[in-house]
Design a protein around this motif. Structure first.
Motif, mmCIF file in Angstrom:
data_model
loop_
_atom_site.group_PDB
_atom_site.id
_atom_site.type_symbol
_atom_site.label_atom_id
_atom_site.label_comp_id
_atom_site.label_asym_id
_atom_site.label_seq_id
_atom_site.Cartn_x
_atom_site.Cartn_y
_atom_site.Cartn_z
ATOM 1 N N THR A 47 18.380 2.741 -1.252
ATOM 2 C CA THR A 47 17.510 1.615 -0.903
ATOM 3 C C THR A 47 16.042 2.004 -1.059
ATOM 4 O OG1 THR A 47 19.154 0.734 0.621
ATOM 5 C CG2 THR A 47 16.893 -0.009 0.943
ATOM 6 N N ASP A 48 15.691 3.217 -0.635
ATOM 7 C CA ASP A 48 14.312 3.701 -0.790
ATOM 8 C C ASP A 48 13.942 3.787 -2.272
ATOM 9 O OD1 ASP A 48 14.138 4.081 2.015
ATOM 10 O OD2 ASP A 48 14.925 6.126 1.837
ATOM 11 N N VAL A 49 14.875 4.278 -3.078
ATOM 12 C CA VAL A 49 14.639 4.380 -4.521
ATOM 13 C C VAL A 49 14.411 2.987 -5.114
ATOM 14 C CG1 VAL A 49 15.690 4.996 -6.746
ATOM 15 C CG2 VAL A 49 15.877 6.549 -4.783
ATOM 16 N N GLN A 50 15.203 2.018 -4.688
ATOM 17 C CA GLN A 50 15.039 0.652 -5.206
ATOM 18 C C GLN A 50 13.680 0.077 -4.817
ATOM 19 O OE1 GLN A 50 16.976 -0.525 -7.562
ATOM 20 N NE2 GLN A 50 17.994 1.447 -7.314
ATOM 21 N N ARG A 51 13.205 0.379 -3.623
ATOM 22 C CA ARG A 51 11.869 -0.064 -3.193
ATOM 23 C C ARG A 51 10.798 0.559 -4.090
ATOM 24 N NH1 ARG A 51 11.501 -2.456 1.876
ATOM 25 N NH2 ARG A 51 9.391 -1.674 2.230
ATOM 26 N N LEU A 52 10.949 1.841 -4.383
ATOM 27 C CA LEU A 52 9.997 2.507 -5.272
ATOM 28 C C LEU A 52 10.019 1.896 -6.671
ATOM 29 C CD1 LEU A 52 10.526 6.182 -4.103
ATOM 30 C CD2 LEU A 52 8.353 4.923 -4.022
ATOM 31 N N MET A 53 11.193 1.484 -7.128
ATOM 32 C CA MET A 53 11.290 0.860 -8.449
ATOM 33 C C MET A 53 10.580 -0.499 -8.468
ATOM 34 S SD MET A 53 12.614 3.091 -10.366
ATOM 35 C CE MET A 53 12.889 2.091 -11.829
ATOM 36 N N VAL A 54 10.659 -1.238 -7.379
ATOM 37 C CA VAL A 54 9.932 -2.509 -7.292
ATOM 38 C C VAL A 54 8.432 -2.235 -7.428
ATOM 39 C CG1 VAL A 54 9.268 -4.406 -5.738
ATOM 40 C CG2 VAL A 54 11.676 -3.741 -5.949
ATOM 41 N N ILE A 55 7.958 -1.245 -6.707
ATOM 42 C CA ILE A 55 6.542 -0.884 -6.756
ATOM 43 C C ILE A 55 6.163 -0.443 -8.164
ATOM 44 C CG2 ILE A 55 4.836 0.785 -5.924
ATOM 45 C CD1 ILE A 55 6.535 0.815 -3.268
ATOM 46 N N ARG A 56 6.996 0.398 -8.758
ATOM 47 C CA ARG A 56 6.706 0.896 -10.114
ATOM 48 C C ARG A 56 6.605 -0.246 -11.121
ATOM 49 N NH1 ARG A 56 10.810 4.251 -13.629
ATOM 50 N NH2 ARG A 56 10.522 2.607 -15.100
ATOM 51 N N ARG A 57 7.404 -1.272 -10.930
ATOM 52 C CA ARG A 57 7.374 -2.415 -11.852
ATOM 53 C C ARG A 57 6.188 -3.336 -11.585
ATOM 54 N NH1 ARG A 57 13.401 -2.344 -10.661
ATOM 55 N NH2 ARG A 57 14.261 -1.274 -12.460
ATOM 56 N N MET A 58 5.729 -3.388 -10.346
ATOM 57 C CA MET A 58 4.597 -4.253 -9.995
ATOM 58 C C MET A 58 3.258 -3.645 -10.420
ATOM 59 S SD MET A 58 5.653 -5.697 -6.219
ATOM 60 C CE MET A 58 4.413 -7.005 -6.139
ATOM 61 N N LYS A 59 3.163 -2.333 -10.360
ATOM 62 C CA LYS A 59 1.891 -1.647 -10.601
ATOM 63 C C LYS A 59 1.268 -1.978 -11.956
ATOM 64 C CE LYS A 59 -0.718 2.246 -9.440
ATOM 65 N NZ LYS A 59 -1.942 1.522 -9.179
ATOM 66 N N PRO A 60 1.998 -1.898 -13.064
ATOM 67 C CA PRO A 60 1.362 -2.180 -14.357
ATOM 68 C C PRO A 60 0.901 -3.634 -14.495
ATOM 69 C CG PRO A 60 3.578 -1.276 -14.678
ATOM 70 C CD PRO A 60 3.375 -1.469 -13.215
ATOM 71 N N LEU A 61 1.416 -4.489 -13.636
ATOM 72 C CA LEU A 61 1.015 -5.896 -13.689
ATOM 73 C C LEU A 61 -0.216 -6.156 -12.829
ATOM 74 C CD1 LEU A 61 4.529 -7.573 -13.613
ATOM 75 C CD2 LEU A 61 3.039 -7.190 -15.577
ATOM 76 N N GLY A 62 -0.732 -5.110 -12.204
ATOM 77 C CA GLY A 62 -1.972 -5.241 -11.456
ATOM 78 C C GLY A 62 -1.836 -5.768 -10.041
ATOM 79 N N PHE A 63 -0.620 -5.767 -9.501
ATOM 80 C CA PHE A 63 -0.450 -6.203 -8.120
ATOM 81 C C PHE A 63 -1.076 -5.166 -7.188
ATOM 82 C CE2 PHE A 63 2.981 -8.674 -10.103
ATOM 83 C CZ PHE A 63 2.754 -9.918 -9.525
ATOM 84 N N THR A 64 -1.663 -5.634 -6.105
ATOM 85 C CA THR A 64 -2.289 -4.748 -5.133
ATOM 86 C C THR A 64 -1.237 -4.148 -4.205
ATOM 87 O OG1 THR A 64 -2.601 -6.477 -3.465
ATOM 88 C CG2 THR A 64 -4.358 -6.221 -5.132
ATOM 89 N N LEU A 65 -1.635 -3.116 -3.479
ATOM 90 C CA LEU A 65 -0.719 -2.511 -2.503
ATOM 91 C C LEU A 65 -0.312 -3.534 -1.450
ATOM 92 C CD1 LEU A 65 -2.309 1.020 -1.953
ATOM 93 C CD2 LEU A 65 -0.295 0.450 -3.309
ATOM 94 N N ASP A 66 -1.245 -4.390 -1.035
ATOM 95 C CA ASP A 66 -0.915 -5.421 -0.050
ATOM 96 C C ASP A 66 0.107 -6.407 -0.608
ATOM 97 O OD1 ASP A 66 -2.486 -4.410 1.990
ATOM 98 O OD2 ASP A 66 -4.220 -5.659 1.487
ATOM 99 N N GLU A 67 -0.026 -6.763 -1.887
ATOM 100 C CA GLU A 67 0.949 -7.668 -2.501
ATOM 101 C C GLU A 67 2.305 -6.989 -2.615
ATOM 102 O OE1 GLU A 67 -1.845 -10.475 -5.340
ATOM 103 O OE2 GLU A 67 -1.481 -8.397 -5.957
ATOM 104 N N MET A 68 2.308 -5.714 -2.951
ATOM 105 C CA MET A 68 3.567 -4.964 -3.017
ATOM 106 C C MET A 68 4.229 -4.942 -1.646
ATOM 107 S SD MET A 68 2.424 -1.726 -5.323
ATOM 108 C CE MET A 68 1.604 -1.935 -6.891
ATOM 109 N N ARG A 69 3.422 -4.651 -0.629
ATOM 110 C CA ARG A 69 3.928 -4.603 0.748
ATOM 111 C C ARG A 69 4.506 -5.958 1.141
ATOM 112 N NH1 ARG A 69 -0.358 -2.807 2.613
ATOM 113 N NH2 ARG A 69 0.176 -0.609 2.523
ATOM 114 N N ASP A 70 3.800 -7.034 0.797
ATOM 115 C CA ASP A 70 4.250 -8.381 1.132
ATOM 116 C C ASP A 70 5.585 -8.693 0.451
ATOM 117 O OD1 ASP A 70 3.945 -11.038 2.294
ATOM 118 O OD2 ASP A 70 3.445 -11.722 0.257
ATOM 119 N N LEU A 71 5.698 -8.395 -0.836
ATOM 120 C CA LEU A 71 6.948 -8.690 -1.544
ATOM 121 C C LEU A 71 8.100 -7.861 -0.993
ATOM 122 C CD1 LEU A 71 8.438 -10.288 -3.678
ATOM 123 C CD2 LEU A 71 7.827 -8.512 -5.332
#
Length: 145
Positions: A47-71
């Protein structure tokens, strides 16, 4: 999901994120290791790995840490929501849809940037091919003042 615990090195290899990046996401509260070994090593679950993968996919699209946290919060709440609570579920899904639309817009912006970059590279290649003798221009050429 598998309850197997992985150390940070294995997680880094699986996610293609650096140890430093994974630690940063822990410091910012995005992904907290599920456990610690007796020796104090961070231990992660699938589950932790899957969360990291979500973050990894959001980062190149320019999402902020707050947006990542929210999603991530939204997806956690969707996973925990009772099927009977359709009002909350619908509201959460609408928020996910907002992120999906933002991602689609950002992807289009990146496609436009990529097209422009490819056009630029083609222009340079053509310029080099048209140079006398197919030689490249001297690197010491001065720009006009």
């Amino acid at each position: 999901m598998d309850d197997k615990h992985m150390q940070i090195g294995e997680v880094a290899a699986r996610t293609e994120l650096s140890l430093r990046t994974i630690r940063h996401y822990e410091e910012t509260g995005l992904v907290i290791p599920s456990a610690r070994s007796q020796g104090g090593f961070r231990l992660y679950t699938e589950t932790d790995v899957q969360r990291l993968m979500v973050i990894r996919r959001m980062k190149p699209l320019g999402f902020t840490l707050d947006e990542m946290r929210d999603l991530l919060d939204i997806t956690d709440r969707l996973d925990a929501a009772e099927p009977a609570d359709s009002t909350e579920r619908r509201a959460l899904l609408e928020r996910v849809e907002t992120y999906e639309q933002a991602a689609a817009r950002k992807i289009e912006e990146l496609r436009t940037q990529l097209t422009r970059a490819e056009d630029f590279a083609t222009t340079l290649r053509t310029r080099l091919q048209k140079a006398p003798g197919g030689e490249t221009a001297p690197r010491t050429a001065e720009l006009p003042a």
